[in-house]
Every structure is written in structure tokens, then in C-alpha cells.
Design a protein around this motif. Structure first.
Motif, PDB file in Angstrom:
ATOM      1  N   ASP A   1      41.913  14.044  16.711  1.00 33.44           N
ATOM      2  CA  ASP A   1      42.035  14.397  17.960  1.00 33.44           C
ATOM      3  C   ASP A   1      42.060  13.055  18.683  1.00 33.44           C
ATOM      4  O   ASP A   1      41.900  11.900  18.106  1.00 33.44           O
TER       5      ASP A   1
ATOM      6  N   ASP B   1      35.916  14.500  23.187  1.00 37.12           N
ATOM      7  CA  ASP B   1      35.205  15.137  22.053  1.00 37.12           C
ATOM      8  C   ASP B   1      35.996  14.758  20.692  1.00 37.12           C
ATOM      9  O   ASP B   1      35.620  14.870  19.748  1.00 37.12           O
ATOM     10  N   GLY B   2      37.255  14.094  21.054  1.00 39.40           N
ATOM     11  CA  GLY B   2      37.564  13.396  19.855  1.00 39.40           C
ATOM     12  C   GLY B   2      36.760  12.419  18.998  1.00 39.40           C
ATOM     13  O   GLY B   2      37.057  12.183  17.995  1.00 39.40           O
TER      14      GLY B   2
ATOM     15  N   ASP C   1      44.231  12.237  26.306  1.00 41.01           N
ATOM     16  CA  ASP C   1      43.002  11.675  27.003  1.00 41.01           C
ATOM     17  C   ASP C   1      43.660  10.549  28.048  1.00 41.01           C
ATOM     18  O   ASP C   1      44.567  10.117  27.955  1.00 41.01           O
TER      19      ASP C   1
ATOM     20  N   ASP D   1      40.176  15.053  29.363  1.00 41.06           N
ATOM     21  CA  ASP D   1      40.739  15.040  28.264  1.00 41.06           C
ATOM     22  C   ASP D   1      41.504  16.451  28.502  1.00 41.06           C
ATOM     23  O   ASP D   1      40.904  17.340  29.193  1.00 41.06           O
TER      24      ASP D   1
HETATM   25 MN    MN Z   1      39.923  16.087  23.020  1.00 38.77          MN
END
Ligand code: MN
Ligand code: MN
Ligand code: MN
Ligand code: MN
Lengths: 331, 130, 331, 130
Positions: free
Chosen positions: A322, A272-273, A134, A152
């Protein structure tokens, strides 16, 4: 080697006499040590043959020849094992290299959060592995605009990290904070499509705050929607867009949207992590984040980021899997 | 003693192995190392047989101060190796070309020297001390 | 497996009967195929035992137990071999990663040679491996100054390539071409010392041409001395300095020297990959370069670079073994 | 049949191996696979013996549709594994800690499941089909 043979003989003689599990256990422990000493399998068979001849002088010629044959063919197993030793060393070297690379990368991709009158900005980015996939970049001209890119990379390892250097490089060539989000996304898309491997994609949320007018303009390239809190409505809205990931199609167009920001409003940009944690399938993870944000909205943007991380980590059963990045912009 | 075996058929590989094994035995190598020396000869001779039309294996006893050993030289007039360094790297699949098996040959011996010229041929000399 | 056993039996029976080299050769070829099929050594011993029992029913119990013992201990060799298989796959993956990384790196570190009235600049940089460990950077403000940094990183692989990104980053933060070479070297030294691994060093030659006054000012951090041709004297001079490599000591001072450039003069900046060729120990490699430069000085700076590379490559017996970089500045 | 062996001394490892080998033989595994199953039990039991004070190995025959196999479960109240993913990576040296040998165990079996909680213990269950 002679000492080893004596040891081997002792164990083998015991086994032949008793066939006990104990002797097999001891035998395996012994061979494990031989392997650590880089003794090859053909040497073990040779030792075995010699011991058999010693303890059983009437060993038939057929058996002896059988052992000779085994020694001969085991040479190839021995070769493969030696190659393995070398690969292990190479792997170790690479691991050291990666550590150095990660350290350099973290300097190259260091983000400085700008301090600006009238808006409170916080940021937290926690990599899951050595290299962060990221990346957050701020563009600001001190007076009129502040731009923030949250990205990302899809993929991992060194290429992903280098791809982020590419993103940074692209954002730096833009220079000015007043660029439109749609323009920024279009330029970055072209750079990444052209210069980075076909298998490497980047999602990006780009927001720009017009400081004088207090208008936030944003666009997104396949990125997790940001979370916008409207204090007057006391409600949350998702800030997403339909744009494809950067690096797929050379001539993509990206749309942009404007929202006014008032006292008490805030925007949470994330990767999205942050949302992809496993907790309870029935409850939307974004709802949990909204709940947490409400609880901590009296804190500074930076403290809010930290609290979010802390609380979400607690909810995670197996720890994060993530990279975790959150940027908060508070009016 | 110095023996040279021309490699043109697969049976020449067997002959070279046999001469090498006997020489190794005479020099005093044990069974395991005899097998390894035969393997080295096999790998070198197979390279000649498979990828070069003309070539030979030379086997000789070597002495240096108080050491004795065996030297095996493979000379061919084959296609040559483009990048010797790459061929010698471990983990690289070099099967199906002239350099195949050379990393293995290196691991079974004490020293290896390779000279190669594209389209002219390759010379590999390995030594193994007792 | 049954088919393999039949094969194995045939070869082993032949060997036991004749003990011929031919059978050993066939046996080894066979085992090589088994290894490719990922057959483990314990399976080979097991097969051997079964065949021995079949061809020699009176095989003594002692021998049989010996084989059982061998099977047991060979399991550990088998384990190591399986691990090897996996490492090989990982290595292959990494190789693919490195190719992607190299491609990105080459975009990130691309150098554009500036076109400036009154001075002819040429450049050539040929990496020996996938990633270039040499890097050239130009700083120019179109009118007054042009600065050129020629760098060589000590070390290789990904960290070295990333270290070069660091150098580029540092040079970019300097922004202006009018900076003094000693200042540039001091700033870069601090950045590299602080942010890059202790084992990573960079040599740099930094030259700045004052376009109006035609004065070339240079400094060096442990870099190969440049070659300066003075047309009036018809003589060559080395442009070196005593400075340490970048990244060793945090507070190094670097000296700088000025020389005037006149019509017909030229300066060859290079990395040690250009001078460290093996040709004839009696002849200094720099003398050869000077000779070649004289021969080709009627050509453009870019053509001179190309001719130098071409001719030096011919002199190299085993091909180049370091990155090769040359920058020529002609008045 | 289901046997559980508490592992406190090194001889308990031997007992577990023996029970496991006999069970494997009854199920119909051949000599090589009996040896591999004994090896798996050895590795799991040694982890308990070396790094956890309390633990046991359970061996049982398993059936699933038309398949039969063996399952070995190792439960301990030891220190736990901090990063299961890392321990299972190949090429990583994990010797000298609770996860030692687990990559090997994985390679010798068809399936492996690991649950671990720091300072509470570890459960490893492996299955191998005939
Ligand atoms: Mn991610
Ligand atoms: Mn990612
Ligand atoms: Mn270098
Ligand atoms: Mn160099």
C-alpha cells in the motif's frame, strides 16, 4: 508463406512418421512464431490441408471437405485474434498515457513541508504504484498556525489520483491555517460527497498546531489513528476519532480534540500503509512503530520518517503493498 | 459483372455468400480468402436481415491499374448508426445493433467506407484486393 | 460439450454430403456461439477429429495423426484467445475508471464566468469526448482588471486532462488579475515545460481588460487568433501573435498588444475546434463566424456564444471533431 | 508416482513433456488436456532451460477427497523474479525473462503458486484437476 509451408510440412511429416514428443515440441515452437507473425488459425488449417494432400495423395474427399469446413469456421477465431492484436496496442498506448499522467499528477500533488520556528516537521510519502493514493497537505500562515492534512483515498488508478486533486483543491479553498479541524473535515466531506463518484472515499486526519499556545487540535475522518508520544509520561497514546470516511454522508459532523504539546513530545501521523504490514501476527504493528520511534527520537523529524520507512521495509516479507505515508511533528 | 441480392430472408444471406464466394474464386482468391469474403458478406447481410427491413448486397469485381479485387456494398434503409466512430472502435460491444460486426468486417478487408443517416439508412462499402 | 459435438456432427455431415453454402453459413453461426462460450480452437479440432472418426471409420491413420498434431499446436491459439478475454475485461474496467475520472475532472476544471459592471462576458465550452481538452480561466479582482485565458491542449485522454489541471494550477499561483499577458504566458510556459511530458503542448490566448481605461491587452502562445469587432470601422480584425506553444522552449518571450475597446466593440476568443469545421473549402471559416457574430451582436455575450455553436453545428457535416470553446467579451 | 527431470538441455524439455503427457493420459485426461499439460510443462521447462542454469521439473499424480489431478513443480536456482505480481499481469510483455509464459501457464491450469527470491531461484507449482 511458401517457406512456412515447407517448414510445416517437414515437421508434420516427421510427426506422422514417428509421433514423437520431440516433433510436437518443435511444432508448438513453430506455431508460436507463426502467432507472432499474426498468421491466423484458418491459414494454419489451410496449410495443413495442402500439406496433407501433398504427402498423402490418396487422402479421401471426406477428409478434404472436413478441412474446408474447418477453414471456414476458423475465420471467426482469426477475427477474435486480430481484435486481440489491436487491444494489445491500445493497452500499450494507455500504459504510456498513464506514465505521463502519473508524472503530471506528482507535480500537481507535490507537498512542501513548511519550516517553522519551534516545531520540527518531517514527511515521507512513498507510492506503491505509479500514482500515489496518499496525499499530505500543509496549511500555514507563517506565524500563528500550521495545519496538516494526511489523506488516503480508498480506490486506485486515475480516478483515485484525480480524487486527490479534488482534496487538494478543497483544502486550498479553505485558505487559512486557523480553521478548526472539525470545520475542515466537514467542508471537505461536502465537496467530496458532491463532486466525486459514489464509490470513492477518502480518509483524512487533520491536525492544527497553535504555535503560540503549543496546542495541537485534531480530528479524523475514518483515518488510521496518529501516534502521540508524551515525554513526561514516557508513554504513547493513539489519536483517533469516530468520524466516517469523507464522501459517504453529505451532512456529517466531525469532532475535534485538543492536546498540549511540550518539549520532547512528538506526533506521528500516518496512513494504513504504514501499519498494515505482515510480520508477526502476535505483535501489534503499532507497537513496533512506537518502538522504532523511541529508538530514533533523537533524530530530526525528517530523519525519523526515513528510518521508520527503512526499518519497516525490512520487516515486510513481500515488500509494501500500500502507499506509505508518515508525517512527524516534533516539539 | 455486378450482382445485387435483396436481403429479406436468412436464405438470401446464403445466396449472397454463394455469389460472393464464386466471384472471389473467379477473381483468383485462395480458399482462405474466399472464406473470409463469404464471412464479410455474411456479416453485412446479417446486419440488414436483423436490423433493417429493406436492403441489398452488391458484389462486383474491381480493377485499378494493375490490381484486381472485389467490392461488396451493403445498402439498407434501416435505423442508421448514431455514432459510426464508436461502432468502429475495437473492444466495444456493439452486438444487438445495426453496427454489429463492422469492426470484424474492417479487419477482414482492405478498405471500408461507411455512410449512415439516422432513420434513413446505412451504406457500407468494402474492398479487398487480390 | 457432448451436446455441442452432436450439433457439430450434424452440421459437418450435412456439409460433407452437399458442400452447400447453407451448411457453411450454419457452421459459422455455430462457431460464433462456441467462441462466446469460450470454447478454445484446440477443442474444436478435437471435436472435429472425433466426428470424422465416427462418420468415417476407415479414416486413415495419417489423417488422425494430422489432427493430433493440429490439436497440439492450436493450444497456443487458444492461449492467446484466453488472454484476449482477460484484456477485454480489463478494458471494460478502464472504461468505467475513465468515466469517474472525467466526472472529477469536470468539477476540478469548472469555470465561473465573472459578472462585472460595464462589460458583458459569455462563454461556452463543449467537449467532444468525455474529457475536455479546452479550458477557460478567469482572473479578476472585482474592480480594476479582468483576465481571461483560453487554452487548448494538444493531445487527448487523461494526460491532456491532467495537463489542464496543471494550467489551472499555474494560473492560480499568479493570483492577481493585473498581471501582464506576456508575463502570464512566460510563467505558464515555464511551468508546463518543466513539469509536463515533452509531448504535451498547450496553446493559450491571454487577454486582460483594464476596466477603468477600457484597454484590452492580449498575448498568444500559438493559439487561434481572436476575432475583434470594431464598431466604428464596422470591421473585423484578427488578434494573433507569433509566440510558440507553451511547453516547447523553457525561456520563451511573449509579446503583448493593446487595443482600446469602445461601445459596441466585441472580442471573440476561441479554440481551433470552432474554426476547423468542414463546410465549403472556398469560404474561410472565420468569415462565416464573423458573419454569424454580426447577425447576433444584438444579443447578450452568452446568447451569442450559444447561437454561434448552434449555427456552426448545423454547418458541420459529420458533427464536431474537436472540443469547441468560445468566449465573448462585449463592451 | 513422482518423476523428477533435471533440465539442462532442450531435449530434457522433450523428456519432461513426454513423462507428463503419459502421466496425464494414465490419470485420464483427454487428448486436448494432455496437449495442454504438455504445453504447461514445456513453458515451465523452457524457463529453466533459457534463464536458469540449474533446475528440475517434478510431475506427480495428486488426489484430494474424490478428485484426482496432476501437479507439476518447477524448481530452479536461477535469477529469480523481481516482481511476481507484474509478471503475472496479462498483456505485459515478459518475453526474454524468467517469468515468460507464466500467465499462459496460469490460464491452462487450475491453480498456480509462485515463490521467488532474487538471485536465489524460483519455484512454480501448478495443479490441474481432472
Ligand atoms: Mn492506504
Ligand atoms: Mn489508498
Ligand atoms: Mn485539443
Ligand atoms: Mn482544439
Amino acid at each position: 508463406m511458401k517457406e512456412l509451408k515447407t517448414q510445416y510440412k517437414k515437421i508434420l511429416v516427421d510427426y506422422i512418421a514417428n509421433q514423437s514428443e520431440r516433433d510436437l515440441y518443435i511444432g508448438q515452437n513453430f506455431i508460436r512464431q507463426l502467432i507472432q507473425k499474426n498468421i491466423a488459425p484458418e491459414e494454419v488449417i489451410h496449410m495443413h490441408k495442402q500439406v496433407m494432400e501433398e504427402i498423402f495423395p490418396e487422402l479421401p474427399a471426406v477428409s478434404k471437405r472436413g478441412y474446408d469446413f474447418l477453414i471456414e469456421i476458423m475465420v471467426y477465431f482469426g477475427l477474435t485474434l486480430k481484435e486481440h492484436q489491436i487491444l494489445l496496442e491500445q493497452q500499450e498506448e494507455m500504459r504510456i498515457e498513464m506514465n505521463v499522467a502519473a508524472k503530471i499528477q506528482s507535480v500537481l500533488l507535490k507537498t512542501t513541508v513548511p519550516k517553522i520556528d519551534g516545531v520540527d516537521i518531517g514527511m515521507l510519502s512513498i507510492p506503491i504504484r505509479k500514482m500515489n493514493g496518499d496525499y499530505v497537505h500543509f496549511l500555514n500562515d507563517e506565524e500563528n498556525y500550521v495545519g496538516v492534512a494526511v489523506t488516503d483515498v480508498v480506490g486506485k488508478g486515475v480516478p483515485a489520483a484525480l480524487c486527490m486533486s479534488m482534496v487538494k483543491y478543497g483544502l486550498e479553498t479553505l485558505e487559512y491555517a486557523e480553521n478548526n479541524p472539525s470545520h475542515v473535515l466537514e467542508v471537505l466531506n461536502r465537496i467530496i460527497e458532491k463532486s466525486v463518484d459514489d464509490s470513492m472515499f477518502v480518509s483524512m486526519f487533520y491536525g492544527r498546531l497553535d504555535l503560540a499556545r503549543s496546542i495541537f487540535t485534531y480530528g479524523s475522518a475514518g483515518h488510521e489513528p496518529a501516534i502521540y508520544y508524551n515525554a513526561v509520561d514516557d508513554a504513547f497514546y493513539g489519536l483517533g476519532a469516530k468520524g466516517l470516511l469523507l464522501g459517504i454522508m453529505p451532512e456529517m459532523k466531525y469532532e475535534q480534540t485538543e492536546i498540549p504539546l511540550y518539549e520532547g513530545d512528538f506526533i506521528i501521523m500516518l496512513t494504513d500503509g504504514v501499519t498494515e504490514f505482515r510480520y508477526d501476527d502476535a505483535i501489534d504493528s503499532r507497537k513496533i512503530i512506537e518502538q522504532l520511534a523511541l529508538t530514533y527520537r533523537h533524530l530530526s523529524a525528517q530523519k525519523m520518517c526515513e528510518k521508520l520507512y527503512e526499518e519497516l521495509q525490512k520487516l515486510q516479507e513481500d515488500g509494501l503493498d500500500d502507499d506509505f505515508t508518515v508525517v512527524i511533528l516534533k516539539k | 459483372m455486378k450482382s445485387t441480392i435483396n436481403i429479406t430472408t436468412e436464405w438470401d444471406i446464403v445466396t449472397a455468400r454463394e455469389i460472393g464466394r464464386n466471384e472471389a474464386k473467379r477473381i483468383g482468391f485462395d480458399t482462405v480468402n474466399q472464406a473470409r469474403i463469404a464471412t464479410v458478406i455474411s456479416e453485412l447481410a446479417r446486419n440488414i436481415y436483423l436490423y433493417a427491413s429493406v436492403g441489398a448486397i452488391t458484389i462486383e469485381k474491381i480493377e485499378c491499374e494493375d490490381k484486381v479485387g472485389i467490392a461488396i456494398t451493403a445498402i439498407d434503409e434501416g435505423p442508421g448508426i448514431e455514432d459510426v466512430r464508436k461502432v468502429m472502435q475495437d473492444g466495444f460491444s456493439t452486438s444487438g445493433s445495426i453496427g454489429a460486426g463492422l469492426p470484424g468486417v474492417k479487419r477482414l478487408t482492405d478498405d471500408i467506407e461507411i455512410q449512415s443517416q439516422l432513420e434513413e439508412g446505412t451504406t457500407v462499402r468494402v474492398t479487398k484486393w487480390l
